[in-house]
Design an enzyme around this catalytic site. Structure first.
Site, PDB file in Angstrom:
ATOM      1  N   ASP A   1       0.818  -1.211   0.000  1.00 51.94           N
ATOM      2  CA  ASP A   1       0.000   0.000   0.000  1.00 51.94           C
ATOM      3  C   ASP A   1       0.854   1.264   0.000  1.00 51.94           C
ATOM      4  O   ASP A   1       0.355   2.349  -0.288  1.00 51.94           O
ATOM      5  CB  ASP A   1      -0.941  -0.001   1.205  1.00 51.94           C
ATOM      6  CG  ASP A   1      -2.048  -1.031   1.055  1.00 51.94           C
ATOM      7  OD1 ASP A   1      -2.288  -1.486  -0.069  1.00 51.94           O
ATOM      8  OD2 ASP A   1      -2.663  -1.395   2.073  1.00 51.94           O
TER       9      ASP A   1
ATOM     10  N   GLU B   1       3.270   0.547  -3.966  1.00 52.29           N
ATOM     11  CA  GLU B   1       2.455   0.318  -5.156  1.00 52.29           C
ATOM     12  C   GLU B   1       1.288   1.290  -5.272  1.00 52.29           C
ATOM     13  O   GLU B   1       0.885   1.649  -6.384  1.00 52.29           O
ATOM     14  CB  GLU B   1       1.906  -1.111  -5.146  1.00 52.29           C
ATOM     15  CG  GLU B   1       2.981  -2.168  -5.379  1.00 52.29           C
ATOM     16  CD  GLU B   1       2.445  -3.590  -5.293  1.00 52.29           C
ATOM     17  OE1 GLU B   1       3.057  -4.475  -5.907  1.00 52.29           O
ATOM     18  OE2 GLU B   1       1.426  -3.818  -4.596  1.00 52.29           O
TER      19      GLU B   1
ATOM     20  N   GLY C   1      -8.587   0.668  -1.273  1.00 53.30           N
ATOM     21  CA  GLY C   1      -9.416  -0.476  -1.636  1.00 53.30           C
ATOM     22  C   GLY C   1     -10.376  -0.850  -0.522  1.00 53.30           C
ATOM     23  O   GLY C   1     -11.211  -0.056  -0.092  1.00 53.30           O
ATOM     24  N   ASN C   2     -10.233  -2.062  -0.013  1.00 54.68           N
ATOM     25  CA  ASN C   2     -11.171  -2.566   0.990  1.00 54.68           C
ATOM     26  C   ASN C   2     -10.803  -2.176   2.407  1.00 54.68           C
ATOM     27  O   ASN C   2     -11.658  -2.161   3.298  1.00 54.68           O
ATOM     28  CB  ASN C   2     -11.267  -4.096   0.901  1.00 54.68           C
ATOM     29  CG  ASN C   2      -9.916  -4.775   1.012  1.00 54.68           C
ATOM     30  OD1 ASN C   2      -9.003  -4.485   0.233  1.00 54.68           O
ATOM     31  ND2 ASN C   2      -9.774  -5.690   1.955  1.00 54.68           N
ATOM     32  N   TYR C   3      -9.540  -1.865   2.670  1.00 55.39           N
ATOM     33  CA  TYR C   3      -9.112  -1.590   4.043  1.00 55.39           C
ATOM     34  C   TYR C   3      -8.973  -0.097   4.313  1.00 55.39           C
ATOM     35  O   TYR C   3      -8.656   0.696   3.418  1.00 55.39           O
ATOM     36  CB  TYR C   3      -7.770  -2.273   4.335  1.00 55.39           C
ATOM     37  CG  TYR C   3      -7.914  -3.588   5.076  1.00 55.39           C
ATOM     38  CD1 TYR C   3      -8.286  -3.624   6.413  1.00 55.39           C
ATOM     39  CD2 TYR C   3      -7.693  -4.805   4.445  1.00 55.39           C
ATOM     40  CE1 TYR C   3      -8.433  -4.822   7.097  1.00 55.39           C
ATOM     41  CE2 TYR C   3      -7.829  -6.016   5.116  1.00 55.39           C
ATOM     42  CZ  TYR C   3      -8.202  -6.013   6.447  1.00 55.39           C
ATOM     43  OH  TYR C   3      -8.339  -7.192   7.122  1.00 55.39           O
TER      44      TYR C   3
ATOM     45  N   HIS D   1      -4.230 -13.432   6.226  1.00 54.04           N
ATOM     46  CA  HIS D   1      -3.307 -12.430   5.695  1.00 54.04           C
ATOM     47  C   HIS D   1      -2.582 -11.723   6.830  1.00 54.04           C
ATOM     48  O   HIS D   1      -2.911 -11.890   8.004  1.00 54.04           O
ATOM     49  CB  HIS D   1      -4.052 -11.421   4.822  1.00 54.04           C
ATOM     50  CG  HIS D   1      -5.138 -10.676   5.549  1.00 54.04           C
ATOM     51  ND1 HIS D   1      -6.377 -11.222   5.806  1.00 54.04           N
ATOM     52  CD2 HIS D   1      -5.174  -9.428   6.085  1.00 54.04           C
ATOM     53  CE1 HIS D   1      -7.126 -10.350   6.465  1.00 54.04           C
ATOM     54  NE2 HIS D   1      -6.415  -9.246   6.649  1.00 54.04           N
TER      55      HIS D   1
END
Length: 652
Positions: A300, A303, A382-384, A433
């Site tokens: 994160d 990238e 994104g999702n987090y 994860h």
């Protein structure tokens, strides 16, 4: 003793809007910006601190990562906006250097391209999914490329179903299908249909009142007020002063919050502790090795540039109390300045008991309450969602905390006993994860010449020096070189790392110091020979120590996207440079290992991780003895019986 020069705040202040605009103008003039150019990163290219401390005042420079989305050509540039000079421009070689971070255009492009691909349409139709308007394509960084993909800028993509515009698409993964897209040529290179798994049907629309049900009753308001205002001040360069602390608050598109010149008052003298502190990288490696998921490892920082995804914070929701907000100025993909309003939150908060004792001999009873200064921001990738919190305490403690929340990444759950994921709803999986961060701490404990000792608890066997067998002590091991200083935490031994000054001693004649307390959670759990272990080698040790070098900025290297691995810390430390009595940088790995729970769905309650720094022989005694008693709350006539206050006390 070395101190912070007065001109540092100007040299290190956050990049300004006119500098961002000036940077673009120079690059455009030099022919490096076309209609197809996207600015992947723009940030302050900080001057070498050795020059700054020697009295130098070099021009401020801006570093940019550029990509031409029509050709894929990428550049790493440095510009002096004030003088209009292009200092350097290096074209990157994708298979050697890696790629510049993801730009926003790639997110929308991928869905457009995939929605037209006959192979993907056939894979969806096989699953009864024919309404393309309800299918969201999730572009993901590709990891290490296969030989057939070399030289391309790739995204690997999953698909999710979003039944309505308000629906939470993460509840409905179309698992088993992976799409590879070249985002420069706009080609779908391959669609691989690995497995036909049911699409989970249950909704997860926590954000809709009608879905989650009535609100819980009985919660009374908590109001936090400071009638006289906050106890801190902040100037135009971001220099923050509070209760003896002084630090400079900055912001970077890649790292988010960056703190400079952290010092603390000691009898009228501001003594340096840390020159620069930031979270220089974070990676989320996933633990499902199935064919469609083996590549799921997202940086994160390198990238996606998490600083650029900072939220605009809201009073009463993200921050409560007497809040000071700071805007963050970053560059958009067009290279122009973009303001994220109220990106940084600064406030004070109560932190419980600072110190307390009721003495049976002299009859004294003294209590002091602690408070801390909080500097924070929140971002969504994104999702987090992640909150980054720096805390500064009255006793000299520095703490850092990550608050992770948001939506767990989802998959189909193949069946009972699947070892790589948790079933969080019927047929809905959440893969195992980790969230592994790297704090870059450019230490300056009473000067530039510091050393690091590993300190451990030692159980001493019964013997001549310990006849009763009750004695125990500490061991101190000097970390003298880079390879020796690659260390793992060990909570069974109480292992910590003590940074001491080679320039100053305390009143007892010992080196002044600051100690790093690690949480000691699991490091990277992937195999040592895996692709992600090579790309995120920093996650294999809790501590790395390097001598300061101005070009060593990110622990996994400058260009993480599509990189084969080996960059950053493993490359720099291979020479085993000495790190004793040196200008040192500590790189501390910490994080969360997440085996999702049912309770983490549909939105995850905050999970926290971080570390603590405390003075160790830095002061001559407890530095918080001068904190006044809170007379309005600790009045001497307040008594309690059986744990309950008298009724009249409730109004004091």
């Amino acid at each position: 003793m070395t101190r912070f020069p007065d001109h540092l705040p100007e040299a290190l202040r956050t990049l300004q809007a006119d500098e961002i605009a000036g940077n673009r103008a120079v690059l455009e003039r030099e022919g490096l910006v076309t209609d197809d150019t996207h600015f992947s990163y723009v940030g302050l290219d900080e001057a070498d601190k050795r020059e700054l401390f020697a009295g130098g005042r070099p021009p401020r420079r801006v570093r940019s990562f550029l990509i031409d989305m029509a050709t894929g050509r990428s550049h790493d540039t440095v510009v002096e906006p004030a003088t209009g000079v292009l200092v350097s421009a290096r074209e990157l070689e994708l298979d050697v250097d890696g790629a510049v971070p993801v730009v926003l255009r790639e997110f929308s492009l991928v869905e457009e391209v995939v929605h037209r691909d006959e192979r993907w349409l056939a894979a969806m139709a096989k699953r009864g999914l024919t309404d393309v308007s309800k299918l969201r394509v999730n572009p993901l960084s590709a990891g290490v490329l296969a030989d057939t993909e070399r030289g391309r800028r790739i995204q690997r993509c999953f698909t999710f179903v979003q039944h309505t515009p308000e629906d939470l698409g993460w509840a409905h993964p179309v698992d088993g299908v992976t799409v590879m897209v070249d985002v420069v040529t706009g080609e779908v290179l391959d669609v691989v249909d690995y497995a036909e798994l049911p699409v989970p049907a249950e909704e997860g629309n926590y954000h809709l009142p009608e879905w989650r049900g009535p609100d819980r009753e009985g919660l009374k308001p908590i109001e936090i007020t400071q009638p006289e205002g906050p106890s801190f001040t902040i100037d135009e360069h971001g220099v923050l002063s509070w209760a003896g602390w002084q630090l400079q608050v900055g912001f970077d598109q890649r790292e988010g919050l960056v703190l400079h010149n952290i010092g603390i008052d000691d009898d009228g003298e501001t003594r340096p502790v840390i020159y620069r502190a930031s979270i220089a990288e974070m990676v989320v490696p996933y633990g499902d090795p199935s064919p469609q998921r083996w590549f799921q490892n997202f940086f994160d920082g390198g990238e996606y540039l998490f600083g650029g995804f900072a939220n605009s914070l809201e009073l009463g929701c993200d921050c409560v109390g007497d809040i000071t907000y700071l805007d963050a100025v970053v560059a958009g993909n067009d290279g122009a300045p973009h303001v994220i309003h109220q990106a940084i939150c600064i406030h004070e908060e109560d932190a419980g008991i600072l110190w307390k004792h009721s003495d049976n001999w002299n009859g004294s009873s003294e209590t002091r309450r602690n408070r801390r200064l909080v500097v924070s921001f929140f971002m969504t990738v994104g999702n987090y969602d992640y909150g980054f919190y720096w805390y500064f305490g009255l006793d000299g403690t520095i703490e850092f905390e990550i608050k992770a929340t948001g939506i767990v990444f989802t998959s189909s759950y193949p069946g009972e006993g699947y070892p790589w994921a948790t079933e969080v709803a019927p047929g809905l999986g959440a893969p195992n994860h980790q969230h592994l961060f790297s704090a870059r701490l450019d230490m300056m404990v009473d000067g530039h010449r510091n050393s690091v000792d590993e300190v451990e608890a030692v159980a001493v066997p019964r013997g001549a020096d310990n006849p009763s067998g009750t004695g125990f002590t500490q061991s101190f091991t000097r970390l003298s070189s880079e390879l020796q200083a690659q260390r793992e935490a060990d909570n069974r031994r109480g292992r910590v790392w003590l940074v001491t000054s080679e320039e100053r001693r305390n009143r007892l004649g010992r080196p002044t110091g600051w100690v790093l307390f690690p949480e000691g959670g699991p490091l990277l759990l992937a195999d040592a020979d895996s692709d992600i272990a090579a790309r995120a080698a920093y996650t294999t040790k809790h501590l790395w120590v390097t001598p300061y070098a101005p070009d060593e900025r990110y622990p996994a290297g400058d260009f993480v996207n599509l990189h084969r691995g080996g960059a950053g810390l493993p490359e720099w430390t291979a020479g085993d440079r000495p790190v004793e009595a040196s200008d040192l940088v500590l790189w501390h790995t910490f994080g969360l290992t997440h085996f999702p729970r049912v309770e983490d769905w549909p939105i995850m309650p905050v999970d926290s991780t971080g570390f603590v720094l405390k003075p160790h022989g830095f002061f001559g005694r407890n530095p918080s003895l001068d904190i006044p008693a809170a007379a309005d709350h600790c009045a001497p006539d307040h008594h309690a019986s059986a744990g309950h206050a008298h009724p009249h006390d409730a109004h004091h």
